[in-house]
Design a protein around this motif. Structure first.
Motif, PDB file in Angstrom:
ATOM      1  N   ARG A  60     -39.912 -16.629  -4.086  1.00  0.00           N
ATOM      2  CA  ARG A  60     -38.974 -17.753  -4.176  1.00  0.00           C
ATOM      3  C   ARG A  60     -37.884 -17.354  -5.157  1.00  0.00           C
ATOM      4  NH1 ARG A  60     -42.328 -23.114  -5.492  1.00  0.00           N
ATOM      5  NH2 ARG A  60     -42.208 -22.087  -7.527  1.00  0.00           N
ATOM      6  N   HIS A  61     -36.625 -17.517  -4.771  1.00  0.00           N
ATOM      7  CA  HIS A  61     -35.529 -17.067  -5.633  1.00  0.00           C
ATOM      8  C   HIS A  61     -35.535 -17.804  -6.965  1.00  0.00           C
ATOM      9  CE1 HIS A  61     -31.360 -16.445  -7.041  1.00  0.00           C
ATOM     10  NE2 HIS A  61     -31.510 -15.266  -6.454  1.00  0.00           N
ATOM     11  N   MET A  62     -35.971 -19.048  -6.968  1.00  0.00           N
ATOM     12  CA  MET A  62     -35.982 -19.829  -8.196  1.00  0.00           C
ATOM     13  C   MET A  62     -36.891 -19.219  -9.265  1.00  0.00           C
ATOM     14  SD  MET A  62     -38.436 -23.113  -7.315  1.00  0.00           S
ATOM     15  CE  MET A  62     -37.521 -23.617  -5.887  1.00  0.00           C
ATOM     16  N   ASP A  63     -37.833 -18.349  -8.850  1.00  0.00           N
ATOM     17  CA  ASP A  63     -38.788 -17.773  -9.801  1.00  0.00           C
ATOM     18  C   ASP A  63     -38.307 -16.458 -10.407  1.00  0.00           C
ATOM     19  OD1 ASP A  63     -40.576 -19.884  -9.384  1.00  0.00           O
ATOM     20  OD2 ASP A  63     -41.481 -18.869  -7.660  1.00  0.00           O
ATOM     21  N   LEU A  64     -37.189 -15.945  -9.936  1.00  0.00           N
ATOM     22  CA  LEU A  64     -36.665 -14.707 -10.505  1.00  0.00           C
ATOM     23  C   LEU A  64     -36.215 -14.944 -11.955  1.00  0.00           C
ATOM     24  CD1 LEU A  64     -34.632 -13.408  -7.427  1.00  0.00           C
ATOM     25  CD2 LEU A  64     -36.588 -12.286  -8.512  1.00  0.00           C
ATOM     26  N   PRO A  65     -36.358 -13.966 -12.836  1.00  0.00           N
ATOM     27  CA  PRO A  65     -36.705 -12.561 -12.553  1.00  0.00           C
ATOM     28  C   PRO A  65     -38.198 -12.250 -12.597  1.00  0.00           C
ATOM     29  CG  PRO A  65     -36.048 -12.781 -14.845  1.00  0.00           C
ATOM     30  CD  PRO A  65     -35.916 -14.145 -14.246  1.00  0.00           C
ATOM     31  N   GLY A  66     -39.072 -13.240 -12.604  1.00  0.00           N
ATOM     32  CA  GLY A  66     -40.490 -12.967 -12.631  1.00  0.00           C
ATOM     33  C   GLY A  66     -41.003 -12.877 -14.068  1.00  0.00           C
ATOM     34  N   ALA A 102     -40.944 -18.742   0.923  1.00  0.00           N
ATOM     35  CA  ALA A 102     -40.195 -17.625   0.341  1.00  0.00           C
ATOM     36  C   ALA A 102     -38.784 -17.613   0.923  1.00  0.00           C
ATOM     37  CB  ALA A 102     -40.898 -16.310   0.626  1.00  0.00           C
ATOM     38  N   ASP A 103     -37.821 -17.214   0.097  1.00  0.00           N
ATOM     39  CA  ASP A 103     -36.438 -17.204   0.579  1.00  0.00           C
ATOM     40  C   ASP A 103     -35.671 -15.945   0.196  1.00  0.00           C
ATOM     41  OD1 ASP A 103     -36.118 -17.573  -2.123  1.00  0.00           O
ATOM     42  OD2 ASP A 103     -35.120 -19.518  -1.967  1.00  0.00           O
ATOM     43  N   THR A 104     -36.356 -14.966  -0.395  1.00  0.00           N
ATOM     44  CA  THR A 104     -35.699 -13.740  -0.836  1.00  0.00           C
ATOM     45  C   THR A 104     -36.691 -12.587  -0.771  1.00  0.00           C
ATOM     46  OG1 THR A 104     -34.281 -15.000  -2.346  1.00  0.00           O
ATOM     47  CG2 THR A 104     -34.463 -12.622  -2.757  1.00  0.00           C
ATOM     48  N   VAL A 105     -36.200 -11.407  -0.442  1.00  0.00           N
ATOM     49  CA  VAL A 105     -37.026 -10.199  -0.462  1.00  0.00           C
ATOM     50  C   VAL A 105     -36.481  -9.259  -1.525  1.00  0.00           C
ATOM     51  CG1 VAL A 105     -37.727  -8.137   0.828  1.00  0.00           C
ATOM     52  CG2 VAL A 105     -37.758 -10.374   1.944  1.00  0.00           C
ATOM     53  N   ILE A 106     -37.374  -8.825  -2.421  1.00  0.00           N
ATOM     54  CA  ILE A 106     -37.018  -7.817  -3.421  1.00  0.00           C
ATOM     55  C   ILE A 106     -37.378  -6.452  -2.853  1.00  0.00           C
ATOM     56  CG2 ILE A 106     -37.342  -7.015  -5.787  1.00  0.00           C
ATOM     57  CD1 ILE A 106     -38.515  -9.783  -6.445  1.00  0.00           C
ATOM     58  N   MET A 107     -36.410  -5.554  -2.764  1.00  0.00           N
ATOM     59  CA  MET A 107     -36.684  -4.209  -2.272  1.00  0.00           C
ATOM     60  C   MET A 107     -37.714  -3.539  -3.173  1.00  0.00           C
ATOM     61  SD  MET A 107     -32.821  -2.902  -1.377  1.00  0.00           S
ATOM     62  CE  MET A 107     -33.419  -1.214  -1.166  1.00  0.00           C
ATOM     63  N   GLN A 108     -38.640  -2.789  -2.562  1.00  0.00           N
ATOM     64  CA  GLN A 108     -39.695  -2.158  -3.346  1.00  0.00           C
ATOM     65  C   GLN A 108     -39.130  -1.165  -4.365  1.00  0.00           C
ATOM     66  OE1 GLN A 108     -42.260  -0.398  -0.420  1.00  0.00           O
ATOM     67  NE2 GLN A 108     -40.961   1.406  -0.121  1.00  0.00           N
ATOM     68  N   PRO A 124     -31.542  -9.073 -10.403  1.00  0.00           N
ATOM     69  CA  PRO A 124     -32.138  -9.935  -9.376  1.00  0.00           C
ATOM     70  C   PRO A 124     -31.271  -9.982  -8.115  1.00  0.00           C
ATOM     71  CG  PRO A 124     -32.169 -11.022 -11.514  1.00  0.00           C
ATOM     72  CD  PRO A 124     -31.319  -9.806 -11.677  1.00  0.00           C
ATOM     73  N   PRO A 125     -31.883  -9.951  -6.929  1.00  0.00           N
ATOM     74  CA  PRO A 125     -31.108 -10.041  -5.689  1.00  0.00           C
ATOM     75  C   PRO A 125     -30.569 -11.444  -5.477  1.00  0.00           C
ATOM     76  CG  PRO A 125     -33.440 -10.063  -5.193  1.00  0.00           C
ATOM     77  CD  PRO A 125     -33.338  -9.811  -6.677  1.00  0.00           C
ATOM     78  N   ALA A 126     -29.543 -11.543  -4.630  1.00  0.00           N
ATOM     79  CA  ALA A 126     -28.985 -12.853  -4.298  1.00  0.00           C
ATOM     80  C   ALA A 126     -29.960 -13.625  -3.421  1.00  0.00           C
ATOM     81  CB  ALA A 126     -27.657 -12.670  -3.565  1.00  0.00           C
ATOM     82  N   PRO A 127     -29.846 -14.948  -3.400  1.00  0.00           N
ATOM     83  CA  PRO A 127     -30.725 -15.741  -2.533  1.00  0.00           C
ATOM     84  C   PRO A 127     -30.575 -15.322  -1.068  1.00  0.00           C
ATOM     85  CG  PRO A 127     -29.495 -17.150  -4.033  1.00  0.00           C
ATOM     86  CD  PRO A 127     -28.910 -15.790  -4.172  1.00  0.00           C
ATOM     87  N   GLY A 128     -31.696 -15.212  -0.369  1.00  0.00           N
ATOM     88  CA  GLY A 128     -31.688 -14.839   1.046  1.00  0.00           C
ATOM     89  C   GLY A 128     -31.513 -13.355   1.291  1.00  0.00           C
ATOM     90  N   ARG A 129     -31.496 -12.567   0.234  1.00  0.00           N
ATOM     91  CA  ARG A 129     -31.248 -11.132   0.395  1.00  0.00           C
ATOM     92  C   ARG A 129     -32.341 -10.481   1.236  1.00  0.00           C
ATOM     93  NH1 ARG A 129     -28.295  -7.158  -2.391  1.00  0.00           N
ATOM     94  NH2 ARG A 129     -28.487  -5.274  -1.120  1.00  0.00           N
TER      95      ARG A 129
END
Length: 394
Positions: A60-66, A102-108, A124-129
């Protein structure tokens, strides 16, 4: 029929004689090169769900940066059954469904994993990335392939992805090809001083087959009225009877008399075209007849301008004429007489470069040609750099 018919009018009159052939439904995998007989509409959306465009982690983008706790994985064809909550991540692979919530994918490459803990190592990636949104390619009920469009390899894949296993197309046109001339010898045969190999028939057959039609090459017929009439009579069951040679008005040009003896109705017999003035078209019962000149380049150009569009029209093409490609000239060109001229040439540095030799029997340069440069009847001389209409031969 007196006088020379302008090229565009001759093409229009020929195409007006043709109606699309009956429709048949075939497996979409077998439809390559045919023309769609109706609009092909999507029966599903693609993608059917939000999919990951990368290997990484769905959050979830709201949880970035973790940081995040990894709670499972989603692979292509086998999604994650739950949904991530606060500070939770799902390992995800390219093409896999994005878990609900979930609304965003973080590249590995942009994170580090230690056991079940995931930490971000980049911005952090943009929302929906890196998410391919449901229906982002096409949505259910969207037009995929329009009626009259050709079923290219990509169109076949698109129709299948849209949920189709079969498609409606028009029946293949059946073409009878008759070469005329006492001077013609079989390909590969030893030729005497008054003979030439019969190259036009195989050349035009190859051109015609590129449309997906069926070609029946009926071989060579001598310059004898009864023989030509017999060949034309034998070809009546075809959709098009196409003759090569004997289309002019000399003592040995017997195609027109043969057509008329078979009770054909001719719509026109001469076109203001260079090369290719002696050209005739009409109807014989349920077949269309088309008589082309015998010089190799004239036969090629008239087949390109008339026979190929005719077959495309019969097989359902919405735009049967070859598309025009405007290009700047690579060399000056002289004024044009009272016939529209098509000049063989090539494309060099983005310019249309005409060949110097335009002899209607010169096959070597025809084999090198990539384009035909159109010069309208009565056109004035033009310098290099002038934009002209060209037709691609590939």
């Amino acid at each position: 029929m007196a006088g020379l018919l302008p090229l565009d009018e001759a093409q229009a009159r020929l195409l007006a004689l043709a109606e699309a052939l009956p429709i048949e439904t075939i497996a979409v995998a077998e439809a390559g090169g045919r023309w769609a007989a109706s609009d092909i509409i999507a029966r599903r959306s693609q993608p059917a769900a939000d999919l990951s465009a990368m290997d990484g982690y769905a959050v979830r983008h709201m949880d970035l940066p973790g940081p995040f706790r990894i709670i499972g994985e989603s692979a292509a064809g086998k999604g994650f059954p739950g949904s991530p909550g606060a500070a939770e991540a799902v390992r995800i692979f390219t093409g896999a469904a994005v878990p609900e919530g979930a609304d965003t994918v973080i590249m590995q490459e942009n994170c580090a994993r230690e056991g079940d803990t995931l930490r971000l190592t980049a911005q952090p990636p943009a929302p929906g990335r890196d998410i391919r949104v449901r229906g982002s390619d096409f949505s259910e009920h969207a037009l995929l392939v329009a009626r009259g469009a050709r079923m290219t390899p990509a169109a076949i894949a698109l129709a299948i992805m849209g949920g189709h296993g079969t498609v409606p197309v028009h029946r293949r046109a059946r073409i009878a090809l008759i070469s005329t001339g006492d001077e013609l010898a079989a390909p590969g045969a030893v030729t005497g001083p008054h003979q030439i190999p019969a190259s036009n028939g195989p050349m035009l057959a190859a051109m015609l087959r590129s449309t997906g039609c069926d070609v029946d090459d009926m071989g060579v017929v001598g310059d004898d009225l009864d023989s030509i009439k017999g060949a034309v009579d034998a070809a009546r069951r075809h959709d098009v009877i196409l003759t090569i040679g004997g289309a002019s008005v000399g003592d040995h040009d017997l195609v027109k008399p043969a057509f008329l003896a078979c009770r054909a109705t001719l719509d026109f017999i001469k076109v203001a075209l260079k090369p290719g003035k002696p050209l005739m078209a009409g109807r014989l019962a349920n077949a269309l007849v088309l008589g082309l000149p015998g010089n190799p380049v004239s036969a090629y150009v008239t087949c390109f301008l008339f026979a190929l569009p005719l077959v495309r029209k019969l097989m359902g093409a919405a735009t049967p004429l070859a598309p025009v490609l405007p290009l700047p000239l690579g060399a000056a060109m002289p004024a044009v007489g009272n016939r529209t001229e098509f000049i063989r040439g090539k494309i060099e540095d983005g310019r249309a470069l005409p060949f110097r030799n335009q002899d209607s029997a010169a096959l070597a340069l025809l084999a090198e040609a990539a384009i035909l440069i159109r010069r309208n009847a009565g056109a004035q001389a033009v310098p290099a750099g002038t934009i002209v209409d060209t037709l691609r031969l590939d």
